[in-house]
Design a protein around this motif. Structure first.
Motif, PDB file in Angstrom:
ATOM      1  N   TYR A  68       0.871  -1.178   0.000  1.00 38.21           N
ATOM      2  CA  TYR A  68       0.000   0.000   0.000  1.00 38.21           C
ATOM      3  C   TYR A  68       0.905   1.224   0.000  1.00 38.21           C
ATOM      4  CZ  TYR A  68      -4.111   2.837   1.214  1.00 38.21           C
ATOM      5  OH  TYR A  68      -5.137   3.740   1.204  1.00 38.21           O
ATOM      6  N   HIS A  69       0.808   2.043  -1.040  1.00 36.98           N
ATOM      7  CA  HIS A  69       1.776   3.119  -1.235  1.00 36.98           C
ATOM      8  C   HIS A  69       1.119   4.500  -1.291  1.00 36.98           C
ATOM      9  CE1 HIS A  69       5.009   0.229  -1.916  1.00 36.98           C
ATOM     10  NE2 HIS A  69       4.149  -0.457  -2.653  1.00 36.98           N
ATOM     11  N   HIS A  70       0.109   4.686  -0.477  1.00 39.69           N
ATOM     12  CA  HIS A  70      -0.583   5.967  -0.412  1.00 39.69           C
ATOM     13  C   HIS A  70      -0.713   6.383   1.053  1.00 39.69           C
ATOM     14  CE1 HIS A  70      -1.811   5.953  -4.686  1.00 39.69           C
ATOM     15  NE2 HIS A  70      -1.745   4.647  -4.529  1.00 39.69           N
ATOM     16  N   SER A  71      -0.741   7.672   1.285  1.00 41.90           N
ATOM     17  CA  SER A  71      -0.827   8.178   2.648  1.00 41.90           C
ATOM     18  C   SER A  71      -2.145   7.746   3.305  1.00 41.90           C
ATOM     19  CB  SER A  71      -0.709   9.700   2.656  1.00 41.90           C
ATOM     20  OG  SER A  71       0.550  10.099   2.144  1.00 41.90           O
ATOM     21  N   PHE A  72      -2.109   7.590   4.620  1.00 41.39           N
ATOM     22  CA  PHE A  72      -3.287   7.118   5.344  1.00 41.39           C
ATOM     23  C   PHE A  72      -3.196   7.572   6.796  1.00 41.39           C
ATOM     24  CE2 PHE A  72       0.050   3.988   5.485  1.00 41.39           C
ATOM     25  CZ  PHE A  72       0.078   3.544   6.795  1.00 41.39           C
ATOM     26  N   TYR A  73      -4.337   7.561   7.454  1.00 46.43           N
ATOM     27  CA  TYR A  73      -4.396   7.919   8.868  1.00 46.43           C
ATOM     28  C   TYR A  73      -4.280   6.666   9.745  1.00 46.43           C
ATOM     29  CZ  TYR A  73      -5.748  12.793   8.153  1.00 46.43           C
ATOM     30  OH  TYR A  73      -5.752  14.131   7.818  1.00 46.43           O
ATOM     31  N   ILE A  74      -3.646   6.863  10.889  1.00 46.33           N
ATOM     32  CA  ILE A  74      -3.559   5.807  11.895  1.00 46.33           C
ATOM     33  C   ILE A  74      -4.092   6.338  13.221  1.00 46.33           C
ATOM     34  CG2 ILE A  74      -1.641   4.513  10.895  1.00 46.33           C
ATOM     35  CD1 ILE A  74       0.216   6.047  12.868  1.00 46.33           C
TER      36      ILE A  74
END
Length: 225
Positions: A68-74
């Protein structure tokens, strides 16, 4: 001479949450080695001594193991200290929820989406069934004031929110009064536009969710690594 203490390993476990086909799902991988070979699990990995912060570790885990190579929230969920959870030795695990977008997923035989409702029928690796219960409880308790789970959607209708709400509360969608739910929750979302429709009647509203200040929530910006 001072006493020597055995040091536990430190790992990060990530629960990748996805909204797909009008259902709340978890993106899981099949373990290809022992222990628990062949079982489905959340994605995780050890913290390296040169990792300057948790985002470095999380970026490595998600990009290398989930592609997975996209920005995301944690969002940090909990920390687990249990000497018996891993037969290889004591591992302190810091557990995060990760809000991923369906359109950026790569699925294959070892990486699959599972409906949260159906995961009770699977014996997951290690203590991941129990961790999943904690994740569902967090989402359930947050829907009325801080629905961070909506970060896994780009734009959404009220019906999508109700689908998620009904899932984590284990109730039927038909039991919801949509007008009451809208009046109670609509202020939590940002209005985007009205959805084009060929059907008769008023077009559905589309919303987006912009997270408020939350010390447990942060953005993993893939471009920064």
């Amino acid at each position: 001479m001072g006493k020597t203490y055995e040091k536990p390993d430190v790992a990060i476990d990530i629960i990748p949450l996805v909204y797909s086909d009008k259902k709340l799902k978890v993106f899981m991988m099949k373990r290809d080695s022992e222990p628990e070979k062949g079982k489905w699990s959340f994605v995780g990995g050890y913290v390296h001594t040169d990792d300057k912060d948790e985002k470095i570790t999380i970026n490595r885990i998600v990009t290398q193991k989930l592609s997975y190579h996209h920005s995301f929230y944690i969002e940090q969920l909990k920390t687990i200290v249990n000497k018996n959870r891993d037969p290889r030795g004591q591992v302190i695990s810091i557990v995060y929820l990760a809000y991923l977008k369906e359109e950026f997923l790569e699925l294959d035989n070892e990486h699959q989406l599972f409906d949260i409702k159906e995961l009770d029928n699977h014996k997951l690796a290690f203590d991941h069934n129990e961790i999943l219960k904690s994740a569902i409880l967090r989402i359930k308790n947050s829907m009325d004031y801080k629905p961070n789970i909506l970060l896994s959607l780009t734009n959404f209708e009220l019906s999508d929110v109700i689908n998620i709400d009904s899932t984590v509360n284990n109730v039927n969608v038909s039991s919801y009064n949509r007008s009451n739910y809208r009046s109670k929750h609509e202020q939590l979302y940002e209005f985007e536009t009205k959805k084009n429709s060929t059907k008769a009647g008023r077009p559905a509203k589309l919303y987006k969710y912009i997270p408020r200040n939350d010390e447990n929530l942060s953005l993993v910006d893939i471009k920064a690594f």
